[in-house]
Design an enzyme around this catalytic site. Structure first.
Site, PDB file in Angstrom:
ATOM      1  N   LYS A 143       0.857  -1.185   0.000  1.00 33.62           N
ATOM      2  CA  LYS A 143       0.000   0.000   0.000  1.00 33.62           C
ATOM      3  C   LYS A 143       0.891   1.232   0.000  1.00 33.62           C
ATOM      4  O   LYS A 143       1.539   1.546   0.992  1.00 33.62           O
ATOM      5  CB  LYS A 143      -0.894   0.042   1.246  1.00 33.62           C
ATOM      6  CG  LYS A 143      -1.840   1.230   1.223  1.00 33.62           C
ATOM      7  CD  LYS A 143      -2.271   1.690   2.614  1.00 33.62           C
ATOM      8  CE  LYS A 143      -1.630   2.965   3.099  1.00 33.62           C
ATOM      9  NZ  LYS A 143      -1.762   4.154   2.266  1.00 33.62           N
ATOM     10  N   GLU A 190       9.973   1.078  11.017  1.00 34.32           N
ATOM     11  CA  GLU A 190      10.967   2.158  10.927  1.00 34.32           C
ATOM     12  C   GLU A 190      10.216   3.451  11.195  1.00 34.32           C
ATOM     13  O   GLU A 190       9.367   3.847  10.399  1.00 34.32           O
ATOM     14  CB  GLU A 190      11.577   2.218   9.521  1.00 34.32           C
ATOM     15  CG  GLU A 190      12.427   1.034   9.146  1.00 34.32           C
ATOM     16  CD  GLU A 190      13.689   0.925   9.971  1.00 34.32           C
ATOM     17  OE1 GLU A 190      14.052   1.879  10.687  1.00 34.32           O
ATOM     18  OE2 GLU A 190      14.308  -0.144   9.907  1.00 34.32           O
ATOM     19  N   CYS A 236      13.566  10.656   7.715  1.00 38.33           N
ATOM     20  CA  CYS A 236      13.675  10.134   9.089  1.00 38.33           C
ATOM     21  C   CYS A 236      15.058  10.429   9.621  1.00 38.33           C
ATOM     22  O   CYS A 236      15.262  10.540  10.821  1.00 38.33           O
ATOM     23  CB  CYS A 236      13.502   8.630   9.152  1.00 38.33           C
ATOM     24  SG  CYS A 236      12.264   8.001   8.100  1.00 38.33           S
ATOM     25  N   GLU A 295       9.685  15.274  16.747  1.00 41.72           N
ATOM     26  CA  GLU A 295      10.025  15.204  15.327  1.00 41.72           C
ATOM     27  C   GLU A 295       9.105  16.159  14.555  1.00 41.72           C
ATOM     28  O   GLU A 295       7.891  16.124  14.707  1.00 41.72           O
ATOM     29  CB  GLU A 295       9.834  13.772  14.803  1.00 41.72           C
ATOM     30  CG  GLU A 295      10.235  13.657  13.337  1.00 41.72           C
ATOM     31  CD  GLU A 295      10.175  12.229  12.793  1.00 41.72           C
ATOM     32  OE1 GLU A 295       9.153  11.562  12.994  1.00 41.72           O
ATOM     33  OE2 GLU A 295      11.155  11.802  12.155  1.00 41.72           O
TER      34      GLU A 295
END
Ligand code: UN1
Length: 497
Positions: A177, A252, A286, A387
């Site tokens: 997906k 992750e 990331c 973040e």
């Protein structure tokens, strides 16, 4: 205006429309007037079809010799290489990052595919002596079955390839997906896989929302591995969804990566590194540098140099080769960036560059924001902890090496970190003491290569690694095999004492 192309799902070797009969738009974040394409707004029914196809195809694919599977992957890699330019342009149009970087993204997929093609002739297990006479012991890898992938928009082709290629070489089949912001790059990848000889049903793709497509993948009992890249918040849900059935999950997730600059560092180099780490991919990696911590002796100088360079970066449409930073991927990312600018100001950090949306002319059609820097950021601030996933760099100051290490580790995440220093002892100490999955010396926090393990500690991951041979642990399970050729019963731990 030309009618936009409609892209379909890919199930059992065919391009098929969703049973919903509905589509969603994918627009260019640098120019929202441009519709990149219409994609299927899929439902659980479509996911069910894709998983059925993958489960059926698994029966044969697992028995194809791994070197043969590798030969197909070599063709896939070569084709990606031949088509690199057009694939990269499509990627810039849907994701926004500059063409030099989308070429890098495509290259990363090429590298991963070549690497995993080579694994077809390795997939090493091991043999080891038995404690008995006339008995042979070995450990071999076996595939698991159907693997479900939920992939992000920031590396639209590289990250899908990190998951897909190792899964395939081990003999698994795949349902992917793609992120709703960047489905075209996965359509392109899947198309190449199909055209270069991956059999029907081995790779399937279903586009649509996380709740409608991602969740059914996680829920379906036939899916044995779920690999996800995205936020820690969603990753936790994926993990919880997989737990009741003991499905393997490879996660992750977030990062709050730090670059440490010592007072003996080559400052020019440290500035170039921080600039690339913080503003490359518009900060949407990331691995992006979101904290820069600098020794007090060189702090002021470094902040001034960073501000001058950040202000000089050319922001715009990533297809213009002179542009150095593209837009945020969508309105919501832009809003997040602007909200953190306000949070930073309120917390008392010093905004020294950027901090606002770019407007006027073509800027009005995209999600452009200035490269932004806060100085005097301290460890209690949200800017330090959370973040942002955008071009916002927080700079803090330290007195000595030990404090730098303490500050570097003061985060819930642990993906990447770097140190700039000329002192080899400090470089090695930092390498040992900063608790992350990736560490750089005199290089920025971004730029991992595909033949080394990729992943992070703490809330960044769940202990698995992508890339390199390390990721084979996700896509294969060990089977220990004992062959007794003694012709008699031999009882381990008993008869040899
Ligand atoms: C990511 O941001 O999710 O190391 C992946 C890097 C790239 C991969 C980043 N090779 O920055």
């Amino acid at each position: 205006m030309a009618t936009p192309t409609v892209f379909k799902n890919f199930i059992n070797g065919e391009w098929v429309a969703s049973k919903s009969g509905e589509t969603f738009e994918n627009r260019n974040p640098a120019n929202t007037d441009e519709v990149v394409g219409l994609f299927q707004k899929s439902t659980a029914d479509d996911v069910n079809d894709a998983i059925s196809a993958a489960a059926e195809a698994y029966k044969k694919w697992r028995l194809v010799p791994a070197p043969k599977r590798g030969e197909i992957l070599y063709k896939v890699a070569q084709r990606l290489l031949n088509d690199k330019e057009s694939l990269s342009k499509d990627m810039t149009r849907e994701m926004g990052k500059i063409i030099a970087e989308t070429r890098g993204d495509t290259q990363e997929a090429i590298d991963m595919t070549f690497y995993m093609a080579g694994e077809g002739r390795r997939l090493f297990g091991f043999t080891t002596p038995s404690e008995m006479q006339n008995k042979f012991n070995m450990a071999i890898r076996q595939p698991l079955g159907v693997c479900g992938f939920i992939t992000p928009w920031n590396f639209p082709m590289a990250i899908p390839s990190w998951k897909m290629m190792p899964a395939l070489i081990c003999g698994n089949t795949v349902v992917i997906k793609p992120a709703t912001d960047t489905p075209l790059s996965v359509v392109n990848l899947v198309k190449v896989c199909h055209e270069e000889g991956i059999p029907a049903g081995v790779v399937n793709m279903v586009t649509g929302a996380g709740s409608k497509v991602g969740q059914p993948i996680i829920n379906d009992d036939r899916v044995r591995v779920v690999s996800f890249t995205g936020s820690t918040e969603v990753g936790r849900k994926v993990s919880e969804g997989c737990a009741p059935k003991f499905k393997h999950s490879c996660l992750e997730m977030g990062g709050k990566n730090v670059q440490i600059v010592m007072n003996d560092a080559n400052l020019e180099l440290a500035v170039e590194g921080a600039l690339w780490g913080a503003f490359g991919t518009t900060g949407q990696r990331c691995t992006a540098t979101s904290r820069l911590i600098v020794h007090k002796d060189v702090y002021k100088k470094m902040v001034d140099m960073m501000v001058a360079k950040a202000n000089a970066l050319k922001v715009g449409n990533g297809l213009d080769p002179s542009v150095q930073m593209g837009p945020c991927v969508n309105q919501s990312q832009l809003d997040t960036v602007l909200s953190y600018v306000e949070i930073g100001k309120k917390e008392g950090a010093k905004l020294v560059a950027g901090g606002e949306r770019l407007t006027g002319g073509d800027y009005d059609k995209g999600f452009f924001v200035k490269p932004s820097i806060f100085a005097d950021v301290t460890q209690s601030m949200r800017l330090w902890k959370e973040e942002i996933f955008g071009p916002v760099l927080s700079i803090g100051v330290f007195d000595n090496f030990d404090q730098a290490i303490e500050m570097a580790n003061d985060t819930e995440y642990g993906l990447s970190a770097s140190i700039y220093t000329q002192d080899i002892n400090n470089a090695y100490r930092a390498m040992r003491d900063v608790y992350t999955g990736i560490f750089y010396v005199n290089a920025p926090t971004i730029g991992a290569e595909t033949h080394l393990p990729f992943g992070g500690t703490k809330n960044t991951g769940n202990g698995h690694r992508e890339a390199a041979a390390a990721t084979l642990e996700v896509y294969s399970e060990w089977k220990s095999v004992y062959v007794d050729f003694s012709g008699k019963i031999q009882r381990a731990q008993i008869d040899n004492q």
